[in-house]
Design a protein around this motif. Sequence first.
Motif, PDB file in Angstrom:
ATOM      1  N   UNK B 115     -10.782  -0.053  -6.124  1.00 52.59           N
ATOM      2  CA  UNK B 115      -9.997  -0.381  -7.078  1.00 52.59           C
ATOM      3  C   UNK B 115      -9.801   0.982  -7.760  1.00 52.59           C
ATOM      4  N   UNK B 119      -6.094   3.098  -7.936  1.00 52.75           N
ATOM      5  CA  UNK B 119      -5.302   3.817  -9.182  1.00 52.75           C
ATOM      6  C   UNK B 119      -5.035   5.003  -8.884  1.00 52.75           C
ATOM      7  N   UNK B 120      -5.974   5.798  -8.189  1.00 55.34           N
ATOM      8  CA  UNK B 120      -5.508   7.252  -7.990  1.00 55.34           C
ATOM      9  C   UNK B 120      -4.282   7.334  -7.297  1.00 55.34           C
ATOM     10  N   UNK B 122      -1.611   5.184  -7.340  1.00 53.56           N
ATOM     11  CA  UNK B 122      -0.491   5.153  -8.343  1.00 53.56           C
ATOM     12  C   UNK B 122      -0.412   6.302  -8.760  1.00 53.56           C
ATOM     13  N   UNK B 123      -1.485   6.993  -9.261  1.00 55.04           N
ATOM     14  CA  UNK B 123      -1.267   8.188 -10.185  1.00 55.04           C
ATOM     15  C   UNK B 123      -0.639   9.269  -9.594  1.00 55.04           C
ATOM     16  N   UNK B 124      -0.994   9.584  -8.033  1.00 59.55           N
ATOM     17  CA  UNK B 124      -0.243  10.456  -7.271  1.00 59.55           C
ATOM     18  C   UNK B 124       1.024   9.896  -6.429  1.00 59.55           C
ATOM     19  N   UNK B 125       1.388   8.783  -6.759  1.00 59.15           N
ATOM     20  CA  UNK B 125       2.422   8.108  -6.109  1.00 59.15           C
ATOM     21  C   UNK B 125       2.432   8.410  -4.478  1.00 59.15           C
ATOM     22  N   UNK B 168     -10.734  12.482  -4.018  1.00 62.73           N
ATOM     23  CA  UNK B 168     -10.132  13.548  -4.144  1.00 62.73           C
ATOM     24  C   UNK B 168      -9.183  13.899  -3.023  1.00 62.73           C
TER      25      UNK B 168
END
Lengths: 267, 324
Positions: B115, B119-120, B122-125, B168
């Motif tokens: 999960x 989210x990561x 989505x943050x970085x598209x 990362x």
Amino acid sequence: MKKYLSFFKIRLIAGLQYRAAAWAGIATQFAWGGMTILMFWAFYHNGENSFPMTFPELSSYIWMQQSFLAMFMTWFYDNEIFENITSGNIAYELCRPCDIYAIWFTKNMAVRLSRMMLRCLPILLVAAFLPAPFNITLPSDWLSGVLFLVSVILGFLVLISFSMLIYISAFYTISPMGIRILATSVTEFFAGAIIPIPFFPEALQPIMYALPFASMQNAPFLIYTGHISGIDALQSIALQIFWFAALLAVGRLLMKRALRKVVVQGG
Amino acid sequence: MIELKNISKTFKVAKRNAGFSEVLKALFKKEYEYVKALQNVSFKIDDGEMVGYIGPNGAGKSSTIKIMSGILTPDGGECVIDGLTPWKDRISHVQNIGVVFGQRSQLWWDVPVIDSFELIREIYKVDDSRYKKNLSQLTELLNIGEIVKTPARQLSLGQRMRCEIAASLLHSPKLLFLDEPTIGLDAVSKIAVREFIKTINRENKTTVILTTHDMQDIEALTKRILLIGKGRILLDGSLSDLKERGSAHKTITIDYSGDKLPNLDHMTVSKDIGGHAEIIIDTEQVTASQAVSYISSKVEVKDISVMGESVDEIVASLYKEFEI
């Protein structure tokens, strides 16, 4: 925009998990609301005319306050944010291609909304079926209803943009507890969370209405109960818009300054 | 391409002595001390390089990493990474970098690791195909296929660190900062992490900058070393350059049969407790292999190991050399 929505979603879902806390909250708020109303009932017994709000208005105000408590509670702050700052975990948030102000804002909205969603309806339902004049009544006309909806959203935004200032202060003070306690008691008092603002001395009222705190829960609830209507209601909404814009601008500015001098604590 | 020029940073630190009266005094007048965390730090790192950034605690390693990742604004100097200044163009800069802070966590504590990955993403598209490709590569290389379904709080440190590193790299950054990635890990996890870092540097041409206290990390991973001490770059070169800068002493530890060592020429016996001894040799006079064969000819050796100076010892001697 989409990434802020995902933040909102993950926080909202996380918040909806706490069902036992919600039942406890409903019980507390119901008892608290009942007690407050009975206390005022005792005062009103001495003579209805000496009070600034009618008793049905007051009942509606108290029940609205209790059911939307999670949205407008002034003492609630997201500890995760303070912890992130004081422990230095903010480092990771700063490594993301995101606007931190926007992230914290959405997180706060999500946490409060998730709590409100679980608690609001049961309280409103029960309160609606109480015998008059202890019950909550619908707004007198549809216009007040619409104005209430606009005002409740604005009030929510004003409150969150105010709490953003407290979060940001943690960058400057290292331990945010002091400011937090001070801010909580000031907001609680001036927002009309303890007693509705119309009950304050008349000399004090113009000042209180002008402060940003009156633009939080006070404005929407007074519009709902019909205590404020028409031009007055529009005026309150205009003031809410002003405070939201002002607090947002100040918060953004302070955030920008804070990030320039940020010291990530602990190694 | 990373270029730092004369980067300086000073921290203001509140100070007071112990004791109640001192506490009261500090209420009215706080005393501050200025700590120079970085002084005129300059270096250049090319694309695809793997650089070990080492130095003792408080030397300024983390501060440099934070400046390069846009978290910290330096007081002076320039830093240009792929044409961007990290603290000025933070949002566009961080899109291209990945950071692992060994002592912190970026995973959401209560939800399954996957999960957090979502989210990561989505943050970085990160688009779907690239995300799937990266995820399968990372889960395979780091061997985390099973554990990503577990909440982060139930993972062991080694498992979590592997997930942190994967997190990362989901957005395929060109540049990876690893701040003590092997801290607290057991031997198996350390080796897994090292192997992985080597692989992504080789195959994805990711530039890696690694800070560590673990000499073996450096030996296994990097050709180039930047040594920092008290806020200054003391050395920029290879591992052997570093070792040359240290003194020419090596310690030989042996377990032998018998209870006393005979006299050994050109060697100092620093410890000898019946059957176990430590011998210091000067490599300018005798090489380690000569010393080993000489010792074995004198006594019956059961076990033997040769140790050079640790990096920390070298750094300490460099401190003396630079008089800082």
